[in-house]
Motif scaffolding. Structure first.
Motif, PDB file in Angstrom:
ATOM      1  N   LEU A   1       0.811  -1.224   0.000  1.00 41.77           N
ATOM      2  CA  LEU A   1       0.000   0.000   0.000  1.00 41.77           C
ATOM      3  C   LEU A   1       0.839   1.266   0.000  1.00 41.77           C
ATOM      4  CD1 LEU A   1      -2.594  -1.058   2.741  1.00 41.77           C
ATOM      5  CD2 LEU A   1      -2.800  -1.299   0.256  1.00 41.77           C
ATOM      6  N   PHE A   2       0.326   2.298  -0.655  1.00 45.36           N
ATOM      7  CA  PHE A   2       0.909   3.638  -0.532  1.00 45.36           C
ATOM      8  C   PHE A   2      -0.236   4.646  -0.554  1.00 45.36           C
ATOM      9  CE2 PHE A   2       0.496   5.161  -4.920  1.00 45.36           C
ATOM     10  CZ  PHE A   2       0.305   3.972  -5.605  1.00 45.36           C
ATOM     11  N   ASN A   3       0.017   5.821   0.003  1.00 42.60           N
ATOM     12  CA  ASN A   3      -1.016   6.859   0.102  1.00 42.60           C
ATOM     13  C   ASN A   3      -0.793   7.951  -0.932  1.00 42.60           C
ATOM     14  OD1 ASN A   3      -2.270   5.664   2.300  1.00 42.60           O
ATOM     15  ND2 ASN A   3      -1.093   6.836   3.809  1.00 42.60           N
ATOM     16  N   ILE A   4      -1.889   8.493  -1.432  1.00 40.53           N
ATOM     17  CA  ILE A   4      -1.819   9.632  -2.351  1.00 40.53           C
ATOM     18  C   ILE A   4      -2.709  10.715  -1.758  1.00 40.53           C
ATOM     19  CG2 ILE A   4      -1.915  10.388  -4.745  1.00 40.53           C
ATOM     20  CD1 ILE A   4      -2.628   6.769  -4.011  1.00 40.53           C
ATOM     21  N   THR A   5      -2.098  11.785  -1.295  1.00 37.48           N
ATOM     22  CA  THR A   5      -2.891  12.847  -0.674  1.00 37.48           C
ATOM     23  C   THR A   5      -3.519  13.721  -1.748  1.00 37.48           C
ATOM     24  OG1 THR A   5      -0.908  14.180  -0.429  1.00 37.48           O
ATOM     25  CG2 THR A   5      -1.566  12.911   1.468  1.00 37.48           C
ATOM     26  N   VAL A   6      -4.575  14.405  -1.389  1.00 36.31           N
ATOM     27  CA  VAL A   6      -5.289  15.285  -2.318  1.00 36.31           C
ATOM     28  C   VAL A   6      -4.319  16.343  -2.854  1.00 36.31           C
ATOM     29  CG1 VAL A   6      -7.156  16.965  -2.492  1.00 36.31           C
ATOM     30  CG2 VAL A   6      -7.443  14.932  -1.076  1.00 36.31           C
ATOM     31  N   GLY A   7      -4.294  16.520  -4.188  1.00 44.11           N
ATOM     32  CA  GLY A   7      -3.473  17.569  -4.791  1.00 44.11           C
ATOM     33  C   GLY A   7      -2.024  17.202  -5.017  1.00 44.11           C
ATOM     34  N   ASN A   8      -1.617  15.997  -4.641  1.00 47.00           N
ATOM     35  CA  ASN A   8      -0.210  15.606  -4.741  1.00 47.00           C
ATOM     36  C   ASN A   8      -0.019  14.316  -5.541  1.00 47.00           C
ATOM     37  OD1 ASN A   8      -0.102  16.762  -1.432  1.00 47.00           O
ATOM     38  ND2 ASN A   8       0.915  17.784  -3.136  1.00 47.00           N
ATOM     39  N   PRO A   9       0.022  14.449  -6.886  1.00 50.98           N
ATOM     40  CA  PRO A   9       0.262  13.255  -7.699  1.00 50.98           C
ATOM     41  C   PRO A   9       1.620  12.633  -7.376  1.00 50.98           C
ATOM     42  CG  PRO A   9      -0.401  15.105  -9.071  1.00 50.98           C
ATOM     43  CD  PRO A   9      -0.155  15.647  -7.696  1.00 50.98           C
ATOM     44  N   ILE A  10       1.731  11.346  -7.644  1.00 46.84           N
ATOM     45  CA  ILE A  10       3.022  10.662  -7.548  1.00 46.84           C
ATOM     46  C   ILE A  10       3.502  10.405  -8.970  1.00 46.84           C
ATOM     47  CG2 ILE A  10       4.249   8.640  -6.687  1.00 46.84           C
ATOM     48  CD1 ILE A  10       2.299   8.563  -4.413  1.00 46.84           C
ATOM     49  N   PHE A  11       4.757  10.729  -9.207  1.00 51.29           N
ATOM     50  CA  PHE A  11       5.362  10.666 -10.534  1.00 51.29           C
ATOM     51  C   PHE A  11       6.524   9.693 -10.486  1.00 51.29           C
ATOM     52  CE2 PHE A  11       8.926  12.261 -13.133  1.00 51.29           C
ATOM     53  CZ  PHE A  11       8.353  12.245 -14.398  1.00 51.29           C
ATOM     54  N   MET A  12       6.672   8.894 -11.544  1.00 46.98           N
ATOM     55  CA  MET A  12       7.839   8.012 -11.648  1.00 46.98           C
ATOM     56  C   MET A  12       8.389   8.059 -13.058  1.00 46.98           C
ATOM     57  SD  MET A  12       6.967   4.682  -9.426  1.00 46.98           S
ATOM     58  CE  MET A  12       6.294   4.912  -7.786  1.00 46.98           C
ATOM     59  N   GLN A  13       9.702   7.907 -13.159  1.00 44.28           N
ATOM     60  CA  GLN A  13      10.342   7.951 -14.472  1.00 44.28           C
ATOM     61  C   GLN A  13      11.482   6.953 -14.555  1.00 44.28           C
ATOM     62  OE1 GLN A  13      12.080  11.704 -15.719  1.00 44.28           O
ATOM     63  NE2 GLN A  13      12.343  10.925 -17.799  1.00 44.28           N
ATOM     64  N   TYR A  14      11.573   6.285 -15.725  1.00 45.86           N
ATOM     65  CA  TYR A  14      12.774   5.530 -16.092  1.00 45.86           C
ATOM     66  C   TYR A  14      12.985   5.742 -17.592  1.00 45.86           C
ATOM     67  CZ  TYR A  14      16.111   1.935 -17.152  1.00 45.86           C
ATOM     68  OH  TYR A  14      17.237   1.292 -17.595  1.00 45.86           O
TER      69      TYR A  14
ATOM     70  N   THR B   1      -5.603   5.443  -0.912  1.00 43.86           N
ATOM     71  CA  THR B   1      -4.570   4.418  -0.759  1.00 43.86           C
ATOM     72  C   THR B   1      -4.658   3.513  -1.972  1.00 43.86           C
ATOM     73  OG1 THR B   1      -4.781   4.469   1.641  1.00 43.86           O
ATOM     74  CG2 THR B   1      -3.759   2.515   0.690  1.00 43.86           C
ATOM     75  N   TYR B   2      -3.518   3.222  -2.593  1.00 44.87           N
ATOM     76  CA  TYR B   2      -3.520   2.341  -3.758  1.00 44.87           C
ATOM     77  C   TYR B   2      -2.455   1.273  -3.567  1.00 44.87           C
ATOM     78  CZ  TYR B   2      -4.410   1.153  -8.683  1.00 44.87           C
ATOM     79  OH  TYR B   2      -4.762   0.509  -9.846  1.00 44.87           O
ATOM     80  N   CYS B   3      -2.497   0.257  -4.449  1.00 41.37           N
ATOM     81  CA  CYS B   3      -1.587  -0.888  -4.335  1.00 41.37           C
ATOM     82  C   CYS B   3      -0.500  -0.822  -5.397  1.00 41.37           C
ATOM     83  CB  CYS B   3      -2.370  -2.189  -4.497  1.00 41.37           C
ATOM     84  SG  CYS B   3      -3.355  -2.597  -3.053  1.00 41.37           S
ATOM     85  N   ARG B   4       0.734  -1.034  -4.966  1.00 33.00           N
ATOM     86  CA  ARG B   4       1.867  -0.993  -5.902  1.00 33.00           C
ATOM     87  C   ARG B   4       1.722  -2.044  -7.001  1.00 33.00           C
ATOM     88  NH1 ARG B   4       4.524   0.438  -0.891  1.00 33.00           N
ATOM     89  NH2 ARG B   4       5.647   2.399  -1.191  1.00 33.00           N
ATOM     90  N   ASP B   5       1.210  -3.244  -6.647  1.00 34.67           N
ATOM     91  CA  ASP B   5       1.104  -4.275  -7.688  1.00 34.67           C
ATOM     92  C   ASP B   5       0.030  -3.920  -8.716  1.00 34.67           C
ATOM     93  OD1 ASP B   5      -0.761  -4.695  -5.667  1.00 34.67           O
ATOM     94  OD2 ASP B   5      -0.572  -6.878  -5.676  1.00 34.67           O
ATOM     95  N   ASP B   6      -1.028  -3.211  -8.298  1.00 37.35           N
ATOM     96  CA  ASP B   6      -2.039  -2.786  -9.273  1.00 37.35           C
ATOM     97  C   ASP B   6      -1.483  -1.706 -10.204  1.00 37.35           C
ATOM     98  OD1 ASP B   6      -3.917  -4.541  -8.286  1.00 37.35           O
ATOM     99  OD2 ASP B   6      -5.034  -3.044  -7.156  1.00 37.35           O
ATOM    100  N   TRP B   7      -0.740  -0.746  -9.629  1.00 35.65           N
ATOM    101  CA  TRP B   7      -0.126   0.297 -10.480  1.00 35.65           C
ATOM    102  C   TRP B   7       0.803  -0.375 -11.502  1.00 35.65           C
ATOM    103  CZ3 TRP B   7       2.756   5.255  -8.270  1.00 35.65           C
ATOM    104  CH2 TRP B   7       2.922   6.175  -9.310  1.00 35.65           C
TER     105      TRP B   7
END
Ligand SMILES: *[C@@H]1O[C@H](CO)[C@@H](O)[C@H](O)[C@H]1NC(C)=O
Ligand SMILES: *[C@@H]1O[C@H](CO)[C@@H](O)[C@H](O)[C@H]1NC(C)=O
Length: 182
Positions: free
Chosen positions: A111-124, A140-146
């Motif tokens: 699990l990880f949390n995503i607060t209102v107004g704060n997207p999570i960004f990833m790059q490779y 709250t979302y799941c890393r395996d689903d993402w």
């Protein structure tokens, strides 16, 4: 353990089947501020950031929020590919992000949390992904689903589909995941 959920999620990614209020155009974070940066994956190869964007609802604008932290793992989302073909991410670069998320899923937690107004960004390399919370409450979302959504969109919104990346928008519109190129 997650096989059933994974199958259920994957079976709902059908491209372009459902109408959605969100046009299949890429989200761009305006007045971007990087609140935190860290690296994820077995070899710390994927950059992850918590962003602040001015074009998302702020907490103060949503003070009437009633719901608390809401777990949206396994919720269905509908895929929209961004047209036209050309300039999309290399799906193999996206696969590196998907694998890093699975690594963290096993070694840090699901699990990880995503607060209102704060997207999570990833790059490779050529691949970028966002998780954007559009709700008035923290999610709250799941890393395996993402990880699964990244794989699905990256490999199914390619030039063969006249696309360059895409998004997967939650059926109730409260979040979306975007996959694009840098
Ligand atoms: C998410 O936020 C809730 C509420 O603040 C907290 O209890 C929980 O520990 C957080 N979960 C993670 C994975 O950070
Ligand atoms: C979301 O979580 C943050 C950090 O834990 C907290 O400060 C904020 O009040 C929460 N927002 C809502 C709408 O619950």
């Amino acid at each position: 353990m997650k096989l059933f959920a994974l199958t259920a999620v994957l079976s709902t990614f059908a491209v372009g089947v459902f109408a959605t209020a969100i046009p299949p155009t890429p989200f761009v974070c305006q007045n971007e501020k990087v609140l935190a940066t860290h690296f994820i994956g077995k070899n710390n190869e994927v950059e992850a950031q918590v962003l602040s964007c001015s074009n998302l609802p702020s907490l103060t604008a949503r003070s009437g929020a009633q719901k608390r932290q809401t777990n949206v793992c396994g919720n269905t989302c509908n895929t929209n590919c961004f047209t036209p073909a050309g300039g999309g991410p290399d799906p193999n670069d996206c696969q590196v992000i998907a694998d890093a998320l699975l690594y963290d899923n096993q070694n840090i937690g699901q699990l990880f949390n995503i607060t209102v107004g704060n997207p999570i960004f990833m790059q490779y390399a050529s691949c970028e992904t966002f998780f954007v919370n559009q709700a008035s409450y923290n999610e709250t979302y799941c890393r395996d689903d993402w990880s699964s959504v990244i794989e699905w969109v990256a490999f199914n919104c390619q030039s063969q589909q006249n696309a360059h990346g895409g998004n997967c928008v939650a059926s109730d519109q409260t979040w979306f995941i975007q996959i694009q190129t840098s």
